[in-house]
Scaffold this active site. Sequence first.
Site, PDB file in Angstrom:
ATOM      1  CD  GLU A  41     -48.445  -4.613  15.374  1.00 48.97           C
ATOM      2  OE1 GLU A  41     -48.590  -5.838  15.583  1.00 48.97           O
ATOM      3  OE2 GLU A  41     -47.755  -4.160  14.444  1.00 48.97           O
ATOM      4  CB  SER A 303      -3.063  40.705  32.626  1.00 48.36           C
ATOM      5  OG  SER A 303      -1.912  41.245  32.071  1.00 48.36           O
TER       6      SER A 303
END
Length: 749
Positions: A41, A303
């Site tokens: 690029e 419990s």
Amino acid sequence: MLAEDGEILRVFLNSQEQWYFPPDPEKQIPLKLQKALLTYEDRHFYRHFGVNPGAIVRAIKQNIDHHKIISGASTINMQVTRMMRHKPRTLVNKIIEIGLAVRLEVYYPKDEILRIYLENAPFGGNIIGYQTASYKYFNKPPEQLTWSEAATLAVLPNAPGIIAPQIDHSRLIAKRNMLLKQLLTESVIDEETYTTACLETVIEGTYDFPFLAPHLAENLKRKTAGESEFIHTTIDNQAQEYLEYLVQDHLKFLKSQGIKNGAILVVDNKNGEIRAYVGSQDFFDSVNGGQVDGVAAPRSSGSILKPFLYALAMDHGLLIPQSVLVDIPTYYGSYSPANANNTYDGLVTANDALIRSLNVPAVRLLKEYGIAPFYQFLKKVGVSHLYMSADEYGLPLILGGAEVSLADLAVLYHGLSHGGIFTPLNVIQSDNDNEVSAKSPIHTQERLFSESACYLTLEILRELKRPGAEYYWHQYQNQWPIAWKTGTSYGQRDAWAVGVSPQWLIAVWIGNFTGEPNTNLAGAKSAGTLLFDVYNYLPKDAEKCWFETPYWDMEEIEICTETGYIASEACPHHKTIYAPITKNPLKRCPYHHSICVTLDNEYQVCSRCWEGEGHKNINVIEYPPGVAYYLQLRGNYPDRIPSHNPDCQYFAGNKSMEIIYPDQDAYIWIPRDYDGNYQKITFKAVHLHPDIKIYWYLDDLFLGVTEKHHTVACTAEKGWHELQIVDADGQRDQKKFYIEIKSNLSYQK
Ligand SMILES: [Zn+2]
Ligand SMILES: [Zn+2]
């Protein structure tokens, strides 16, 4: 959402339905990708000042010649500005972009500009940014990209369409190979690398991101309001993956019995960081509510809260593990707790009562300790589902009357294993944005239990027998100790198991999200087995095998060997033990005392009836008749207490008979039956001598006579009544109580 080690647990689409990783300034751009991109690029990127004048002049000339935009001549800077502006490619826009590109150069270092570009560039479809592209196309983090893969990614942002699945990839391959050739020409790669890179397939389709801890992910996503960011969690992704499998596998078996859901929470007990969060058996099991979060869902506690009551009671001098508690039929108004197996031991040590999870001693203990302070404790540590007041819950609070979540339980047991200091658990790494965990309701750093009460409670829970193959665990030297407790909610709707060691905290829930009961559900069997599968899987550190005894928080006390309370002169056997230092001292042994008898031990005597020197003192253990009755049923015969001298005119006699229901001054609600009649009330009494008959009277009205099992049922009008019993020897007992008639059946607590 990231795991503790930075691996991906889950990725969400952003609000534009794109795969887009949030900017991460910490992240280094991999060298291969950087070289490939700049070669393709913008080869002068590190030398120009944002624009490339030569290229621009060339481009303008070409554009004028052809009367349309054909040449890019864009530097990375210009492309960044274009991505930010989303404007069409016109000459005017290009000139603006040139200006902005130079400005970008002023404000940002080169590396930063490159990073911004790569993070925001389109890579085909809805894939934005190099990190997402790396995972979606190659299923790996960008650092692991090959030269071929780096080159493929480098050519995509300027032609993202060429990777579309329906298009053949010859153009993409050509572009990649051209770039590879350039890299070879510029000696970035060697001949061999070039040749092999060209042979690689260009793309295989897209990969799915991992999908771990989905319930937690949804949870955290809601809390972060969908903001685009990394959430760095404390989850161990390997453990998470394995435990998700384990729950699914465990439930496969249970499904055949009609049990469909399960959840697990695993916490690093050293620092309170959540390591695994399995919300259900399978997030995608839509038939069985797989998306419900079983870690956060409130369910009846069964419990599982009992250990906290015992620890609190220890700190208040009510008991130590050795102390005996009363276990006989017990009635509070119309409420009567029952043990799971419907039997009574008469007396049981606190240690055994907790191990066996007996309901009657626990309810009696809550009555003694107080519902309100226990309720306040639960509120204080952040149990968030207490919708009713302490009074509305009443004594069933300790048997599962209130709802808790696995997350609540983890906080509770984490505190119990940290000397009574309750702190929030973390699932977000602390170096990160801590907003999520800061929202936790728990802010206490206050010590709510003593270290010694915590330690002694954990010691009790350590003794619990393990289910299945682990039952005889203590025979194996190399087994790792763990304190654990199970719970089964009323009607067998929920099975709980929580285990703690210094290193790990594991909380397991099994049941049906629909609340459907199942007779196969039981804490130890359904949840306990899974708990040990998890514990066996987790790594262990031999250094942190068990909790240190907090001797600094304990004192030596002398207790009665038989009853576990402070020894008195009448207690025949004493022993010295370590117990918590408490404000209220443990009570003195209530059962041993000294009595005065004739020299032949035949009768008790008193100063009114003894003759001269013909008497002596002896020590006896004497229980209330109700306790003695159930001890005898269990084959434990307490001392025979001589009866008082029959010739004594001042002593009414020994009590061997007692009304155990109702209590004195009890207030009893009588509901109506379905057909509108008042329900009967059942009176109960016990007698130490099995063969003696009891005669019953209600307000002087004869009700009947009983033998062996002393219960009588009758109806009674609203108002005060007196129940009286008399035995064949003329011994009497009586209780006054009040009857209230309930007009409909709605009364049920
Ligand atoms: Zn004693
Ligand atoms: Zn006497």
